[in-house]
Design an enzyme around this catalytic site. Structure first.
Site, PDB file in Angstrom:
ATOM      1  N   HIS A  36      30.564  25.708  -9.028  1.00 22.48           N
ATOM      2  CA  HIS A  36      31.891  26.341  -8.778  1.00 22.48           C
ATOM      3  C   HIS A  36      32.614  26.008 -10.393  1.00 22.48           C
ATOM      4  O   HIS A  36      33.107  26.941 -10.952  1.00 22.48           O
ATOM      5  CB  HIS A  36      32.810  25.659  -7.938  1.00 22.48           C
ATOM      6  CG  HIS A  36      32.835  26.353  -6.542  1.00 22.48           C
ATOM      7  ND1 HIS A  36      31.918  26.181  -5.978  1.00 22.48           N
ATOM      8  CD2 HIS A  36      33.697  27.232  -6.011  1.00 22.48           C
ATOM      9  CE1 HIS A  36      31.744  26.985  -4.746  1.00 22.48           C
ATOM     10  NE2 HIS A  36      33.114  27.294  -4.720  1.00 22.48           N
ATOM     11  N   ARG A  38      37.228  20.526  -7.548  1.00 21.18           N
ATOM     12  CA  ARG A  38      35.969  20.156  -6.739  1.00 21.18           C
ATOM     13  C   ARG A  38      35.771  18.776  -6.399  1.00 21.18           C
ATOM     14  O   ARG A  38      35.426  18.416  -5.237  1.00 21.18           O
ATOM     15  CB  ARG A  38      34.711  20.419  -7.624  1.00 21.18           C
ATOM     16  CG  ARG A  38      34.678  21.910  -8.103  1.00 21.18           C
ATOM     17  CD  ARG A  38      34.729  22.916  -6.827  1.00 21.18           C
ATOM     18  NE  ARG A  38      33.574  22.876  -6.357  1.00 21.18           N
ATOM     19  CZ  ARG A  38      33.382  23.254  -4.729  1.00 21.18           C
ATOM     20  NH1 ARG A  38      34.711  23.817  -4.389  1.00 21.18           N
ATOM     21  NH2 ARG A  38      32.318  23.352  -4.269  1.00 21.18           N
ATOM     22  N   HIS A  60      32.326  17.685  -4.600  1.00 23.01           N
ATOM     23  CA  HIS A  60      31.539  17.049  -5.729  1.00 23.01           C
ATOM     24  C   HIS A  60      32.013  15.755  -6.335  1.00 23.01           C
ATOM     25  O   HIS A  60      33.099  15.516  -5.930  1.00 23.01           O
ATOM     26  CB  HIS A  60      31.768  18.063  -6.891  1.00 23.01           C
ATOM     27  CG  HIS A  60      30.800  19.445  -6.983  1.00 23.01           C
ATOM     28  ND1 HIS A  60      29.429  19.448  -6.924  1.00 23.01           N
ATOM     29  CD2 HIS A  60      31.402  20.563  -6.498  1.00 23.01           C
ATOM     30  CE1 HIS A  60      29.054  20.560  -6.791  1.00 23.01           C
ATOM     31  NE2 HIS A  60      30.172  21.297  -6.429  1.00 23.01           N
ATOM     32  N   ASP A 100      29.613  15.548 -11.623  1.00 26.51           N
ATOM     33  CA  ASP A 100      29.288  16.961 -11.367  1.00 26.51           C
ATOM     34  C   ASP A 100      29.966  17.623 -11.799  1.00 26.51           C
ATOM     35  O   ASP A 100      29.360  18.914 -12.588  1.00 26.51           O
ATOM     36  CB  ASP A 100      29.041  17.167  -9.750  1.00 26.51           C
ATOM     37  CG  ASP A 100      28.331  16.404  -8.616  1.00 26.51           C
ATOM     38  OD1 ASP A 100      27.226  15.504  -9.414  1.00 26.51           O
ATOM     39  OD2 ASP A 100      28.620  16.217  -7.819  1.00 26.51           O
TER      40      ASP A 100
END
Length: 263
Positions: A179, A212, A218, A222
């Site tokens: 994403h 995220r 995440h 990340d």
């Protein structure tokens, strides 16, 4: 003045007498080599030149010297849990939708107050979509290489900000964040054709990445790796032979869109 022929004879004599060795004579300069060019077949074949190799491994695979970074991931996860009860958490929940081009166009349209879509802006859509697909191919290589578990695999009690899609994410590993890659690529693309709005575009796409780890989908590292991957993939994308044509069409469309909004 000494004639060239006299100098040549003198030099030959010195060589014969051993006063000057042939090895002492500098060779003639080699002709300059042409700079290597991007090969169209590499672009078409989708070779990404080892983009996954420039990323470091996730913190837990780097040894004790990087324990601090692993601890930072845990602290961010804990902070994200608290943020979910705030307006920032609501934004993170919204940002958890699809990472496809269409979702990025909706987000970008909202922030700039102009519609970006395949129908309304076909040239910008092409630029966005091709750059994002380029980056996502690089992302898949990196995910396959590092195979990192998502935060909720280690913290199964965490339902995340979107429990309705949590289990779907188990099919996709965590590092780097896909994403984030699509969001940051979209930010780089649109800010390149709308530089006057680059600040708000990049701010919003940065937030989309931060969402995220706030969501618990995440680790923070990340997300950081996702931005780095997006930047590397975008740099490769702009080397494509057809990039100038793609950019020029999108820039002309963006300029017309801004002019229309301002009038």
């Amino acid at each position: 003045m000494i004639q060239k022929s006299t100098l040549a004879a003198l030099f030959a004599a010195l060589l014969a007498a051993g006063t000057v060795q042939a090895a002492d004579v500098a060779p003639a300069a080699a002709p300059a080599k042409a700079l290597p060019q991007t090969l169209p077949e590499q672009v078409v074949a989708g070779e990404y030149l080892g983009f996954e190799d420039f990323l470091p491994a996730p913190p837990e695979k780097l040894g004790e010297g990087y324990a601090w970074k692993r601890a930072a991931d845990e602290r961010a996860r804990e902070a994200g849990v608290k943020l979910r009860a705030t307006a920032r958490g609501d934004l993170a929940k919204y940002d958890a939708e699809s990472a496809l081009t269409e979702m990025r166009e909706i987000m970008l349209s909202e922030v700039i107050g102009m519609e970006i879509s395949e129908k309304a802006t076909p040239a910008i859509h092409r630029y966005l979509d091709e750059a994002i697909q380029n980056a996502r191919k690089a992302m898949r290589n990196a995910k396959a290489k590092h195979m990192r578990d998502r935060p909720f695999a280690q913290h199964p009690e965490d339902e995340t900000c979107r429990p309705d899609i949590r289990d779907q994410l188990n099919a996709h590993v965590s590092y780097p964040s896909g994403h984030t890659i699509t969001a940051w690529t979209a930010g780089l693309v649109l800010s390149s054709v709308m530089p006057s709005r680059g600040d708000i575009i990049l701010k919003r796409m940065y937030e989309a990445g931060e969402s995220r780890w706030i969501c618990g989908h995440h680790w923070q590292s990340d997300v950081e790796a996702g931005r780095n991957m997006a930047a590397a993939a975008f740099a490769f994308f702009v080397s494509r032979p057809d990039y100038p044509e793609i950019y020029a069409a999108a820039r002309a469309e963006a300029d017309a869109l801004i002019e229309k909004k301002n009038n």
